[in-house]
Design a protein around this motif. Structure first.
Motif, PDB file in Angstrom:
ATOM      1  N   ASN A 127       0.822  -1.210   0.000  1.00 30.91           N
ATOM      2  CA  ASN A 127       0.000   0.000   0.000  1.00 30.91           C
ATOM      3  C   ASN A 127       0.857   1.262   0.000  1.00 30.91           C
ATOM      4  O   ASN A 127       0.509   2.263  -0.628  1.00 30.91           O
ATOM      5  CB  ASN A 127      -0.942  -0.008   1.205  1.00 30.91           C
ATOM      6  CG  ASN A 127      -2.111  -0.954   1.014  1.00 30.91           C
ATOM      7  OD1 ASN A 127      -2.708  -1.006  -0.056  1.00 30.91           O
ATOM      8  ND2 ASN A 127      -2.447  -1.713   2.042  1.00 30.91           N
ATOM      9  N   ALA A 128       1.997   1.202   0.703  1.00 35.46           N
ATOM     10  CA  ALA A 128       2.909   2.351   0.709  1.00 35.46           C
ATOM     11  C   ALA A 128       3.505   2.553  -0.677  1.00 35.46           C
ATOM     12  O   ALA A 128       3.625   3.689  -1.162  1.00 35.46           O
ATOM     13  CB  ALA A 128       4.013   2.135   1.742  1.00 35.46           C
ATOM     14  N   ASN A 129       3.880   1.454  -1.340  1.00 35.51           N
ATOM     15  CA  ASN A 129       4.445   1.551  -2.675  1.00 35.51           C
ATOM     16  C   ASN A 129       3.399   2.024  -3.682  1.00 35.51           C
ATOM     17  O   ASN A 129       3.698   2.784  -4.600  1.00 35.51           O
ATOM     18  CB  ASN A 129       5.010   0.194  -3.110  1.00 35.51           C
ATOM     19  CG  ASN A 129       6.272  -0.152  -2.340  1.00 35.51           C
ATOM     20  OD1 ASN A 129       7.054   0.715  -1.988  1.00 35.51           O
ATOM     21  ND2 ASN A 129       6.469  -1.434  -2.069  1.00 35.51           N
ATOM     22  N   LEU A 130       2.157   1.569  -3.501  1.00 35.72           N
ATOM     23  CA  LEU A 130       1.073   2.005  -4.372  1.00 35.72           C
ATOM     24  C   LEU A 130       0.873   3.509  -4.264  1.00 35.72           C
ATOM     25  O   LEU A 130       0.679   4.195  -5.275  1.00 35.72           O
ATOM     26  CB  LEU A 130      -0.221   1.281  -4.011  1.00 35.72           C
ATOM     27  CG  LEU A 130      -1.496   1.765  -4.705  1.00 35.72           C
ATOM     28  CD1 LEU A 130      -1.375   1.608  -6.218  1.00 35.72           C
ATOM     29  CD2 LEU A 130      -2.710   1.003  -4.171  1.00 35.72           C
ATOM     30  N   LYS A 131       0.933   4.043  -3.059  1.00 35.48           N
ATOM     31  CA  LYS A 131       0.784   5.477  -2.843  1.00 35.48           C
ATOM     32  C   LYS A 131       1.856   6.244  -3.607  1.00 35.48           C
ATOM     33  O   LYS A 131       1.592   7.297  -4.201  1.00 35.48           O
ATOM     34  CB  LYS A 131       0.866   5.789  -1.350  1.00 35.48           C
ATOM     35  CG  LYS A 131       0.637   7.246  -1.007  1.00 35.48           C
ATOM     36  CD  LYS A 131       0.673   7.464   0.507  1.00 35.48           C
ATOM     37  CE  LYS A 131       0.430   8.920   0.856  1.00 35.48           C
ATOM     38  NZ  LYS A 131       0.468   9.143   2.328  1.00 35.48           N
ATOM     39  N   TYR A 132       3.081   5.699  -3.621  1.00 37.00           N
ATOM     40  CA  TYR A 132       4.159   6.358  -4.361  1.00 37.00           C
ATOM     41  C   TYR A 132       3.921   6.270  -5.866  1.00 37.00           C
ATOM     42  O   TYR A 132       4.050   7.260  -6.589  1.00 37.00           O
ATOM     43  CB  TYR A 132       5.512   5.731  -4.016  1.00 37.00           C
ATOM     44  CG  TYR A 132       6.579   6.090  -5.016  1.00 37.00           C
ATOM     45  CD1 TYR A 132       7.088   7.382  -5.079  1.00 37.00           C
ATOM     46  CD2 TYR A 132       7.047   5.149  -5.933  1.00 37.00           C
ATOM     47  CE1 TYR A 132       8.038   7.732  -6.018  1.00 37.00           C
ATOM     48  CE2 TYR A 132       7.987   5.489  -6.878  1.00 37.00           C
ATOM     49  CZ  TYR A 132       8.489   6.779  -6.915  1.00 37.00           C
ATOM     50  OH  TYR A 132       9.422   7.122  -7.860  1.00 37.00           O
ATOM     51  N   TRP A 133       3.549   5.087  -6.349  1.00 34.02           N
ATOM     52  CA  TRP A 133       3.382   4.902  -7.788  1.00 34.02           C
ATOM     53  C   TRP A 133       2.274   5.796  -8.337  1.00 34.02           C
ATOM     54  O   TRP A 133       2.321   6.209  -9.497  1.00 34.02           O
ATOM     55  CB  TRP A 133       3.064   3.435  -8.097  1.00 34.02           C
ATOM     56  CG  TRP A 133       4.305   2.603  -8.198  1.00 34.02           C
ATOM     57  CD1 TRP A 133       4.819   1.765  -7.258  1.00 34.02           C
ATOM     58  CD2 TRP A 133       5.217   2.547  -9.301  1.00 34.02           C
ATOM     59  NE1 TRP A 133       5.981   1.197  -7.696  1.00 34.02           N
ATOM     60  CE2 TRP A 133       6.250   1.655  -8.946  1.00 34.02           C
ATOM     61  CE3 TRP A 133       5.249   3.166 -10.548  1.00 34.02           C
ATOM     62  CZ2 TRP A 133       7.311   1.369  -9.799  1.00 34.02           C
ATOM     63  CZ3 TRP A 133       6.311   2.867 -11.401  1.00 34.02           C
ATOM     64  CH2 TRP A 133       7.325   1.988 -11.023  1.00 34.02           C
ATOM     65  N   LYS A 134       1.289   6.100  -7.540  1.00 33.00           N
ATOM     66  CA  LYS A 134       0.193   6.957  -8.005  1.00 33.00           C
ATOM     67  C   LYS A 134       0.667   8.383  -8.283  1.00 33.00           C
ATOM     68  O   LYS A 134      -0.037   9.139  -8.944  1.00 33.00           O
ATOM     69  CB  LYS A 134      -0.935   6.975  -6.970  1.00 33.00           C
ATOM     70  CG  LYS A 134      -1.785   5.712  -6.963  1.00 33.00           C
ATOM     71  CD  LYS A 134      -2.946   5.821  -5.984  1.00 33.00           C
ATOM     72  CE  LYS A 134      -3.860   4.615  -6.081  1.00 33.00           C
ATOM     73  NZ  LYS A 134      -5.010   4.696  -5.142  1.00 33.00           N
ATOM     74  N   THR A 135       1.824   8.767  -7.778  1.00 36.24           N
ATOM     75  CA  THR A 135       2.350  10.112  -8.014  1.00 36.24           C
ATOM     76  C   THR A 135       3.131  10.195  -9.316  1.00 36.24           C
ATOM     77  O   THR A 135       3.522  11.292  -9.731  1.00 36.24           O
ATOM     78  CB  THR A 135       3.275  10.545  -6.861  1.00 36.24           C
ATOM     79  OG1 THR A 135       4.449   9.707  -6.836  1.00 36.24           O
ATOM     80  CG2 THR A 135       2.560  10.438  -5.530  1.00 36.24           C
ATOM     81  N   LYS A 144      -4.896   6.497 -13.491  1.00 37.86           N
ATOM     82  CA  LYS A 144      -5.624   6.915 -12.301  1.00 37.86           C
ATOM     83  C   LYS A 144      -6.950   6.169 -12.127  1.00 37.86           C
ATOM     84  O   LYS A 144      -7.450   6.014 -11.015  1.00 37.86           O
ATOM     85  CB  LYS A 144      -5.901   8.417 -12.349  1.00 37.86           C
ATOM     86  CG  LYS A 144      -4.658   9.271 -12.489  1.00 37.86           C
ATOM     87  CD  LYS A 144      -3.738   9.145 -11.294  1.00 37.86           C
ATOM     88  CE  LYS A 144      -2.546  10.092 -11.426  1.00 37.86           C
ATOM     89  NZ  LYS A 144      -1.604   9.972 -10.293  1.00 37.86           N
ATOM     90  N   ARG A 147      -6.057  -2.643  -5.376  1.00 39.05           N
ATOM     91  CA  ARG A 147      -6.276  -2.842  -3.948  1.00 39.05           C
ATOM     92  C   ARG A 147      -5.525  -4.080  -3.463  1.00 39.05           C
ATOM     93  O   ARG A 147      -5.336  -5.032  -4.221  1.00 39.05           O
ATOM     94  CB  ARG A 147      -7.772  -3.014  -3.640  1.00 39.05           C
ATOM     95  CG  ARG A 147      -8.572  -1.725  -3.675  1.00 39.05           C
ATOM     96  CD  ARG A 147     -10.029  -1.977  -3.346  1.00 39.05           C
ATOM     97  NE  ARG A 147     -10.772  -2.511  -4.474  1.00 39.05           N
ATOM     98  CZ  ARG A 147     -11.975  -3.066  -4.381  1.00 39.05           C
ATOM     99  NH1 ARG A 147     -12.558  -3.185  -3.202  1.00 39.05           N
ATOM    100  NH2 ARG A 147     -12.600  -3.507  -5.455  1.00 39.05           N
TER     101      ARG A 147
END
Length: 221
Positions: free
Chosen positions: A138-146, A152, A157
């Motif tokens: 989830n932390a890596n997903l948050k980064y990849w979304k940037t 988008k 999930r």
């Protein structure tokens, strides 16, 4: 040092341990497979490299080829080629494929599904028994979304789930079956017994729609 083998109880839906030499069994007091993974994840402080030169990391050629071939099987190679053709005045819309990443770990396959090949993956769900791995995913997903170019609209999930449980994988998120079920380097953990292996493949079949694709990488011993 006493070596304990972790087995799975269908009746109690939890692991237990067997000493192969003494035949002794017990329920607690031995580190489980997922506790071991939790500890390993916390020892490794590095996250995804924040550098495009390292996007294609370990196993990039094998996994990228497998995943792209899986999409080709579902979409049709002719359709994919047509998407690249500027001669088509009204190209067909790309399909919205659903992928289930079984034993997703820290979500390391996310960029292979969403950044390579055609942008045909709309849903990517990942399950893993290691709570620390899902926390990292989830932390890596948050980064990849940037990152510029991240789709988008994609539904990505992750969820903590012991794959040995009887709960059907397709019911963990939204009750829908998947076009692709992917199991990368997770199969060795399910060959402690023929019964456990059979249960794993049955779950994979139940989660995959008719005509869908199951792909797996099994590390050579």
């Amino acid at each position: 040092m006493t070596a304990w083998v972790e087995l799975w109880s269908d009746k109690h839906q939890r692991p237990y341990f067997v000493n192969r030499r003494t035949k002794e069994t017990k329920w607690d007091g031995v580190e489980t497979v997922f506790q071991c993974y939790d500890r390993a994840v916390m020892c490794r402080k590095r996250r995804f490299p924040h550098d495009w030169n390292h996007v294609l990391e370990m196993n990039r050629f094998i996994l990228r080829s497998l995943m792209y071939d899986a999409v080709k099987l579902l979409v049709g190679e002719h359709t994919l080629e047509a998407m690249h053709s500027a001669l088509m005045p009204n190209p067909s819309p790309m399909p919205r494929l659903r992928v289930l990443d079984v034993g997703c770990g820290k979500g390391c396959d996310l960029q292979k599904w969403l950044f390579h090949g055609e942008k045909s993956i709309h849903t990517l769900h990942g399950i893993d028994g290691s709570s620390k791995s899902i926390q990292k995913a989830n932390a890596n997903l948050k980064y990849w979304k940037t990152i510029i170019g991240f789709p988008k609209e994609a539904d990505v999930r992750y969820k903590v789930h012991d794959l040995r449980k009887k709960t059907q994988w397709a019911t963990l998120f939204d009750e829908q079956l998947y076009d692709i079920v992917s199991a990368q380097f997770v199969l060795p953990h399910f060959f402690a017994s023929q019964r456990m292996a059979s249960a794993f493949f049955t779950q994979a079949a139940q989660a995959c729609r008719r005509g869908g694709v199951f792909i797996a990488v099994y590390p050579s011993e």
